[in-house]
Scaffold this motif. Structure first.
Motif, mmCIF file in Angstrom:
data_model
loop_
_atom_site.group_PDB
_atom_site.id
_atom_site.type_symbol
_atom_site.label_atom_id
_atom_site.label_comp_id
_atom_site.label_asym_id
_atom_site.label_seq_id
_atom_site.Cartn_x
_atom_site.Cartn_y
_atom_site.Cartn_z
ATOM 1 N N ARG A 78 -32.046 45.902 35.491
ATOM 2 C CA ARG A 78 -31.827 45.066 34.320
ATOM 3 C C ARG A 78 -32.150 45.846 33.073
ATOM 4 O O ARG A 78 -33.092 46.623 33.021
ATOM 5 N N LYS A 79 -31.345 45.640 32.068
ATOM 6 C CA LYS A 79 -31.581 46.303 30.799
ATOM 7 C C LYS A 79 -32.713 45.579 30.073
ATOM 8 O O LYS A 79 -32.748 44.355 30.015
ATOM 9 N N TRP A 80 -33.617 46.360 29.525
ATOM 10 C CA TRP A 80 -34.744 45.773 28.825
ATOM 11 C C TRP A 80 -34.275 45.188 27.515
ATOM 12 O O TRP A 80 -33.474 45.767 26.787
ATOM 13 N N ARG A 81 -34.774 43.988 27.236
ATOM 14 C CA ARG A 81 -34.464 43.340 25.975
ATOM 15 C C ARG A 81 -35.754 42.837 25.349
ATOM 16 O O ARG A 81 -36.634 42.362 26.066
#
Length: 86
Positions: A78-81
């Motif tokens: 998952r891309k960090w947000r």
């Protein structure tokens, strides 16, 4: 806000009581013998399971000549947000 007080966080010297349990004590030898006995029982159980797999025809037909390598599915990272402002 501190979780621990200064008294709980202070350093305390640990003293080891060498008079109770040593490698030569009968209590430790009993434990080591019990552990060795349990490992021997485990080896017997695993040998029985391996023999059952080798002799079971349904498993032989299912697997064929070689057992297939079990691959675990790879999860997408998952891309960090950053957090959303409230």
């Amino acid at each position: 806000m501190a979780f621990f007080t200064e008294k709980k966080l202070r350093r305390v010297r640990i003293e080891i009581d060498s008079s109770t349990a040593t490698a030569d004590s009968p209590e430790i030898q009993k434990r080591l013998d019990r552990i060795a006995e349990n490992y021997q029982k485990l080896d017997e159980v695993l040998d029985g399971v391996e023999a059952r797999f080798e002799n079971d025809e349904s498993i032989k037909t299912l697997l064929g000549d070689e057992a297939p390598a079990i691959e675990s599915p790879k999860k997408k990272k998952r891309k960090w947000r950053p957090r959303k402002p409230r």
